[in-house]
Write a protein that holds these residues in place. Structure first.
Motif, mmCIF file in Angstrom:
data_model
loop_
_atom_site.group_PDB
_atom_site.id
_atom_site.type_symbol
_atom_site.label_atom_id
_atom_site.label_comp_id
_atom_site.label_asym_id
_atom_site.label_seq_id
_atom_site.Cartn_x
_atom_site.Cartn_y
_atom_site.Cartn_z
ATOM 1 N N GLY A 215 -35.077 56.576 80.010
ATOM 2 C CA GLY A 215 -34.365 56.624 78.740
ATOM 3 C C GLY A 215 -34.536 55.379 77.902
ATOM 4 O O GLY A 215 -34.155 55.363 76.723
ATOM 5 N N GLY A 216 -35.095 54.337 78.497
ATOM 6 C CA GLY A 216 -35.286 53.079 77.788
ATOM 7 C C GLY A 216 -36.537 53.056 76.943
ATOM 8 O O GLY A 216 -37.245 54.070 76.809
ATOM 9 N N SER A 217 -36.810 51.878 76.373
ATOM 10 C CA SER A 217 -37.941 51.711 75.460
ATOM 11 C C SER A 217 -38.752 50.479 75.821
ATOM 12 O O SER A 217 -38.225 49.522 76.397
ATOM 13 C CB SER A 217 -37.433 51.555 74.020
ATOM 14 N N PHE B 260 -43.451 58.552 71.429
ATOM 15 C CA PHE B 260 -44.246 57.331 71.245
ATOM 16 C C PHE B 260 -44.747 57.256 69.805
ATOM 17 O O PHE B 260 -44.927 58.285 69.139
ATOM 18 C CB PHE B 260 -45.455 57.327 72.178
ATOM 19 N N ALA B 261 -45.018 56.033 69.358
ATOM 20 C CA ALA B 261 -45.590 55.828 68.033
ATOM 21 C C ALA B 261 -46.612 54.700 68.088
ATOM 22 O O ALA B 261 -46.310 53.609 68.590
ATOM 23 C CB ALA B 261 -44.507 55.503 67.024
ATOM 24 N N ILE B 262 -47.795 54.973 67.561
ATOM 25 C CA ILE B 262 -48.848 53.968 67.503
ATOM 26 C C ILE B 262 -48.913 53.404 66.095
ATOM 27 O O ILE B 262 -48.717 54.126 65.112
ATOM 28 C CB ILE B 262 -50.210 54.567 67.938
ATOM 29 N N SER B 263 -49.171 52.099 66.003
ATOM 30 C CA SER B 263 -49.294 51.450 64.705
ATOM 31 C C SER B 263 -50.239 50.265 64.847
ATOM 32 O O SER B 263 -50.601 49.883 65.962
ATOM 33 C CB SER B 263 -47.924 51.000 64.199
ATOM 34 N N ASP C 243 -40.406 55.261 73.433
ATOM 35 C CA ASP C 243 -38.973 55.511 73.541
ATOM 36 C C ASP C 243 -38.723 56.675 74.497
ATOM 37 O O ASP C 243 -39.635 57.423 74.834
ATOM 38 C CB ASP C 243 -38.390 55.835 72.163
ATOM 39 N N SER C 244 -37.487 56.811 74.918
ATOM 40 C CA SER C 244 -37.100 57.906 75.816
ATOM 41 C C SER C 244 -38.038 57.986 77.014
ATOM 42 O O SER C 244 -38.515 59.077 77.376
ATOM 43 C CB SER C 244 -37.086 59.233 75.055
#
Length: 121
Positions: A15-17, A68-71, A84-85
């Motif tokens: 549940g963490g990030s 997830f998010a890529i940047s 996340d999650s």
């Protein structure tokens, strides 16, 4: 050849990030698409996410499902993976990769050493 160094892995509860970073030692970072892959013990390497040279297009593995998010930051020559999650099944070594191309699908040719992500239940 692009040298890639990952950081940001560690131990986190379910549940963490975590946010992973990958810094490239290359003159023209904006000539490269970037990606993240992962490999768990006893399993094949799996595609996680990729981002185009200008950051306008992103791609994700089916299992990501919005978690997830890529940047990327061109000034810092760094690509990020915000996770996340997190779930225990996300436990793996996460590696970034570079592809000198503007067009998807990207053929990655340079790889970092990886950073361990461990998610406890």
């Amino acid at each position: 050849q692009v040298q890639l160094v990952e950081s940001g892995g560690g131990l986190v509860q379910a549940g963490g990030s975590l946010r992973l970073s990958c810094t490239a030692s290359v003159r023209f970072f904006d000539m490269y698409a970037m990606g993240w892959f992962r490999q768990a013990p006893g399993k094949e390497r799996e595609f996680v996410a990729a981002i185009s040279w200008n950051g306008e297009d992103t791609y994700y593995g089916d299992f990501v499902k919005g978690r997830f998010a890529i940047s990327r930051d061109h000034a810092k020559k760094t690509v990020y993976l915000q996770m996340d999650s997190l779930k225990p099944e996300d436990t793996a070594v996460y590696s970034c990769a570079a592809a000198q191309t503007y067009y998807y699908p990207f053929e990655f040719h340079d790889w970092g050493q990886g950073t361990q992500v461990t998610v406890s239940s």
